[in-house]
Design an enzyme around this catalytic site. Structure first.
Site, mmCIF file in Angstrom:
data_model
loop_
_atom_site.group_PDB
_atom_site.id
_atom_site.type_symbol
_atom_site.label_atom_id
_atom_site.label_comp_id
_atom_site.label_asym_id
_atom_site.label_seq_id
_atom_site.Cartn_x
_atom_site.Cartn_y
_atom_site.Cartn_z
ATOM 1 N N ASP A 1 0.911 -1.218 -0.047
ATOM 2 C CA ASP A 1 -0.098 0.084 -0.027
ATOM 3 C C ASP A 1 0.917 1.085 0.062
ATOM 4 O OD1 ASP A 1 -2.325 1.647 0.172
ATOM 5 O OD2 ASP A 1 -2.197 1.710 2.333
ATOM 6 N N LEU A 2 0.429 2.383 -0.203
ATOM 7 C CA LEU A 2 1.256 3.530 -0.298
ATOM 8 C C LEU A 2 1.130 4.474 0.952
ATOM 9 C CD1 LEU A 2 2.980 5.576 -2.045
ATOM 10 C CD2 LEU A 2 1.059 6.301 -3.079
ATOM 11 N N ASP A 3 0.038 5.082 1.180
ATOM 12 C CA ASP A 3 -0.419 5.843 2.223
ATOM 13 C C ASP A 3 -0.135 5.009 3.484
ATOM 14 O OD1 ASP A 3 -0.572 8.115 0.560
ATOM 15 O OD2 ASP A 3 -2.769 7.891 0.460
ATOM 16 N N LEU B 1 -11.795 7.004 6.823
ATOM 17 C CA LEU B 1 -11.378 7.148 5.355
ATOM 18 C C LEU B 1 -10.192 6.358 5.030
ATOM 19 C CD1 LEU B 1 -12.003 11.260 4.758
ATOM 20 C CD2 LEU B 1 -13.633 9.225 5.049
ATOM 21 N N SER C 1 -2.447 0.492 -4.392
ATOM 22 C CA SER C 1 -2.776 1.610 -3.573
ATOM 23 C C SER C 1 -4.382 1.955 -4.235
ATOM 24 C CB SER C 1 -1.711 2.890 -3.551
ATOM 25 O OG SER C 1 -2.309 4.034 -3.248
ATOM 26 N N LYS D 1 -5.347 7.569 -6.437
ATOM 27 C CA LYS D 1 -5.262 7.757 -8.088
ATOM 28 C C LYS D 1 -4.146 8.717 -8.375
ATOM 29 C CE LYS D 1 -10.113 6.798 -9.388
ATOM 30 N NZ LYS D 1 -11.484 7.332 -10.123
ATOM 31 N N LYS E 1 -10.753 -1.472 -1.846
ATOM 32 C CA LYS E 1 -10.588 -2.200 -0.760
ATOM 33 C C LYS E 1 -11.897 -1.823 0.112
ATOM 34 C CE LYS E 1 -5.608 -1.415 -0.931
ATOM 35 N NZ LYS E 1 -4.557 -0.602 -0.441
ATOM 36 N N GLU F 1 0.013 -3.541 4.574
ATOM 37 C CA GLU F 1 -1.157 -2.488 4.788
ATOM 38 C C GLU F 1 -1.110 -1.813 5.945
ATOM 39 O OE1 GLU F 1 -3.811 -1.131 3.715
ATOM 40 O OE2 GLU F 1 -3.959 -1.855 1.547
#
Length: 219
Positions: free
Chosen positions: A8-10, A43, A113, A116, A144, A168
């Protein structure tokens, strides 16, 4: 055998959470909606369109589909403008070291991720070269906890899900990894990602040695 890693990124590679929070807060203030850090936690790991629906539901607001799209686009514009402030110094501690180690060991690596704007973030971090495949919010229709983004990544890597480890930091992300048949590493508190196969408080603790030790029978 484990042959690939999907990140995952964030909250895993970097932390754009504060930039997302500030963008949602600015939009909500303009709309006269309530938005705080507690609501922001809901979120984590979900798409922009799902996020604005959570905020609207919380505020008991109903809008046309076109209005929702326009507002989500406005939030994205605020967020994307803020990405220009990111630099290669904005990796989370331990993330760059792990990616470097995986490259040295010859593993396949993908991004999975919901964002976008993932390509822009990777560009700002100078991280694109670490990834063989970039799966983002533009790659699949279902976000997800559907496993689609991870399945997309593993398919592009030409690997089966059980040959891949997913990193994650979100509950829905771990749900997605489990649903897709992937090995899972949770980054964060037990109440959020404790259902992962193995959990670390931060990426700094999730070294290649620690991960390989836990999954030793699969290497």
């Amino acid at each position: 055998m484990i042959k690939g890693f999907i990140f995952d990124l964030d909250g895993v590679i970097t932390d754009t959470a504060e930039l997302h929070y500030e963008a949602w807060k600015k939009l909500s203030d303009e709309m006269g909606w309530h938005f705080d850090r507690e609501l922001n936690e809901k979120l984590r790991g979900i798409s922009r369109m799902d996020s604005i629906k959570v905020i609207m539901d919380h505020n008991r607001v109903s809008l046309t589909d076109d209005a929702v799209v326009a507002l989500s686009t406005k939030k994205n514009d605020i967020y994307v403008a803020s990405l220009d402030t990111m630099t290669p110094n904005d990796y989370l501690p331990g993330a760059k070291e792990l990616l470097t180690h995986l490259r040295q060991e010859g593993f396949l690596v993908a991004l999975g991720s919901a964002s976008k704007n993932a390509a822009k973030v990777l560009q700002q971090l100078n991280a694109t070269h670490f990834f063989d495949v970039i799966g983002d919010g533009n790659s699949v229709a279902k976000s997800k906890p559907a496993p689609d983004i991870f399945l997309y990544a593993s398919e592009k890597l030409k690997l089966q899900p059980n040959n891949c480890v997913v990193f994650e930091d979100a509950e829905k992300g771990i749900d997605a990894a489990i649903a897709g048949g992937f090995h899972s590493v949770g980054i964060g508190p037990a109440e959020r990602v404790g259902h992962a196969e193995v959990r670390f408080d931060s990426m700094k603790e999730a070294t290649f040695f620690e991960v390989k030790s836990f999954f030793s029978e699969f290497f």
